[in-house]
Design a protein around this motif. Structure first.
Motif, PDB file in Angstrom:
ATOM      1  N   MET A   1       0.739  -1.224  -0.014  1.00  0.00           N
ATOM      2  CA  MET A   1      -0.014  -0.037   0.123  1.00  0.00           C
ATOM      3  C   MET A   1       1.013   1.370  -0.146  1.00  0.00           C
ATOM      4  SD  MET A   1      -3.002   1.023   2.796  1.00  0.00           S
ATOM      5  CE  MET A   1      -2.190   1.798   4.002  1.00  0.00           C
ATOM      6  N   ALA A   2       0.467   2.329  -0.986  1.00  0.00           N
ATOM      7  CA  ALA A   2       1.350   3.332  -0.941  1.00  0.00           C
ATOM      8  C   ALA A   2       0.841   4.184   0.304  1.00  0.00           C
ATOM      9  CB  ALA A   2       1.117   4.080  -2.273  1.00  0.00           C
ATOM     10  N   ARG A   3       2.080   4.882   0.651  1.00  0.00           N
ATOM     11  CA  ARG A   3       1.854   5.782   1.951  1.00  0.00           C
ATOM     12  C   ARG A   3       1.997   7.447   1.359  1.00  0.00           C
ATOM     13  NH1 ARG A   3       5.848   3.847   6.352  1.00  0.00           N
ATOM     14  NH2 ARG A   3       7.147   3.497   4.445  1.00  0.00           N
ATOM     15  N   THR A   4       1.298   8.302   2.101  1.00  0.00           N
ATOM     16  CA  THR A   4       1.375   9.572   1.666  1.00  0.00           C
ATOM     17  C   THR A   4       2.536  10.132   2.223  1.00  0.00           C
ATOM     18  OG1 THR A   4       0.294  10.600   3.557  1.00  0.00           O
ATOM     19  CG2 THR A   4      -1.138   9.790   1.694  1.00  0.00           C
ATOM     20  N   LEU A   5       3.092  11.350   1.744  1.00  0.00           N
ATOM     21  CA  LEU A   5       4.224  11.890   2.291  1.00  0.00           C
ATOM     22  C   LEU A   5       3.957  12.306   3.727  1.00  0.00           C
ATOM     23  CD1 LEU A   5       6.950  13.361   1.791  1.00  0.00           C
ATOM     24  CD2 LEU A   5       5.755  15.441   1.258  1.00  0.00           C
ATOM     25  N   GLU A   6       2.725  12.893   4.133  1.00  0.00           N
ATOM     26  CA  GLU A   6       2.465  13.208   5.411  1.00  0.00           C
ATOM     27  C   GLU A   6       2.685  11.913   6.427  1.00  0.00           C
ATOM     28  OE1 GLU A   6       0.533  13.863   3.090  1.00  0.00           O
ATOM     29  OE2 GLU A   6       0.928  16.125   2.825  1.00  0.00           O
ATOM     30  N   GLN A   7       2.311  10.681   6.118  1.00  0.00           N
ATOM     31  CA  GLN A   7       2.534   9.522   6.757  1.00  0.00           C
ATOM     32  C   GLN A   7       4.010   9.117   7.085  1.00  0.00           C
ATOM     33  OE1 GLN A   7       0.078   7.008   4.183  1.00  0.00           O
ATOM     34  NE2 GLN A   7      -1.699   7.169   5.717  1.00  0.00           N
ATOM     35  N   LEU A   8       4.731   9.311   5.949  1.00  0.00           N
ATOM     36  CA  LEU A   8       6.158   9.104   5.958  1.00  0.00           C
ATOM     37  C   LEU A   8       7.006  10.197   6.790  1.00  0.00           C
ATOM     38  CD1 LEU A   8       7.017   8.496   2.102  1.00  0.00           C
ATOM     39  CD2 LEU A   8       7.018   6.796   4.150  1.00  0.00           C
ATOM     40  N   LEU A   9       6.440  11.234   7.085  1.00  0.00           N
ATOM     41  CA  LEU A   9       7.136  12.471   7.777  1.00  0.00           C
ATOM     42  C   LEU A   9       6.634  12.109   9.164  1.00  0.00           C
ATOM     43  CD1 LEU A   9       6.651  15.458   5.666  1.00  0.00           C
ATOM     44  CD2 LEU A   9       8.863  14.073   5.880  1.00  0.00           C
ATOM     45  N   GLU A  10       5.316  11.662   9.475  1.00  0.00           N
ATOM     46  CA  GLU A  10       5.046  11.526  11.200  1.00  0.00           C
ATOM     47  C   GLU A  10       6.086  10.552  11.421  1.00  0.00           C
ATOM     48  OE1 GLU A  10       1.083  10.081  10.673  1.00  0.00           O
ATOM     49  OE2 GLU A  10       0.342  12.032  10.310  1.00  0.00           O
ATOM     50  N   GLN A  11       6.583   9.404  10.770  1.00  0.00           N
ATOM     51  CA  GLN A  11       7.446   8.377  11.241  1.00  0.00           C
ATOM     52  C   GLN A  11       8.831   8.795  11.405  1.00  0.00           C
ATOM     53  OE1 GLN A  11       6.442   4.931   8.874  1.00  0.00           O
ATOM     54  NE2 GLN A  11       4.369   5.008   9.417  1.00  0.00           N
ATOM     55  N   GLU A  12       9.022   9.894  10.845  1.00  0.00           N
ATOM     56  CA  GLU A  12      10.511  10.452  10.670  1.00  0.00           C
ATOM     57  C   GLU A  12      10.926  11.307  11.944  1.00  0.00           C
ATOM     58  OE1 GLU A  12      13.792   9.638   9.712  1.00  0.00           O
ATOM     59  OE2 GLU A  12      12.677   9.212   7.949  1.00  0.00           O
ATOM     60  N   PRO A  14      12.137  14.398  13.716  1.00  0.00           N
ATOM     61  CA  PRO A  14      11.725  15.750  13.740  1.00  0.00           C
ATOM     62  C   PRO A  14      13.113  16.498  12.955  1.00  0.00           C
ATOM     63  CG  PRO A  14      11.158  15.146  15.867  1.00  0.00           C
ATOM     64  CD  PRO A  14      12.004  14.149  15.416  1.00  0.00           C
ATOM     65  N   GLU A  15      14.138  16.216  13.246  1.00  0.00           N
ATOM     66  CA  GLU A  15      15.433  16.920  12.708  1.00  0.00           C
ATOM     67  C   GLU A  15      15.447  16.636  11.375  1.00  0.00           C
ATOM     68  OE1 GLU A  15      17.361  13.504  14.956  1.00  0.00           O
ATOM     69  OE2 GLU A  15      15.553  15.117  15.475  1.00  0.00           O
ATOM     70  N   VAL A  16      15.170  15.369  10.987  1.00  0.00           N
ATOM     71  CA  VAL A  16      15.260  14.914   9.391  1.00  0.00           C
ATOM     72  C   VAL A  16      14.201  15.629   8.667  1.00  0.00           C
ATOM     73  CG1 VAL A  16      14.769  12.952   7.968  1.00  0.00           C
ATOM     74  CG2 VAL A  16      16.262  12.516  10.066  1.00  0.00           C
TER      75      VAL A  16
END
Length: 52
Positions: A1-12, A14-16
């Motif tokens: 399943m493809a994830r949105t950019l927002e979903q990817l950023l939520e898991q990253e 904060p400094e990244v």
């Protein structure tokens, strides 16, 4: 399943995310400058022949 950019950023980390946002902003600024310069050049090219 493809994830949105927002979903990817939520898991990253904060400094990244902050660095990615900074880099994206810089890239957009450069593209904007280049686009503006190109438009200015094209506008000047159209005006220049009539000034001869």
């Amino acid at each position: 399943m493809a994830r949105t950019l927002e979903q990817l950023l939520e898991q990253e980390k904060p400094e990244v995310v902050a660095e990615a946002k900074r880099m994206a902003s810089e890239m957009l600024r450069i593209v904007d400058e280049q686009t503006t310069a190109k438009q200015d050049h094209e506008a000047n090219s159209v005006v220049a022949p009539s000034q001869k």
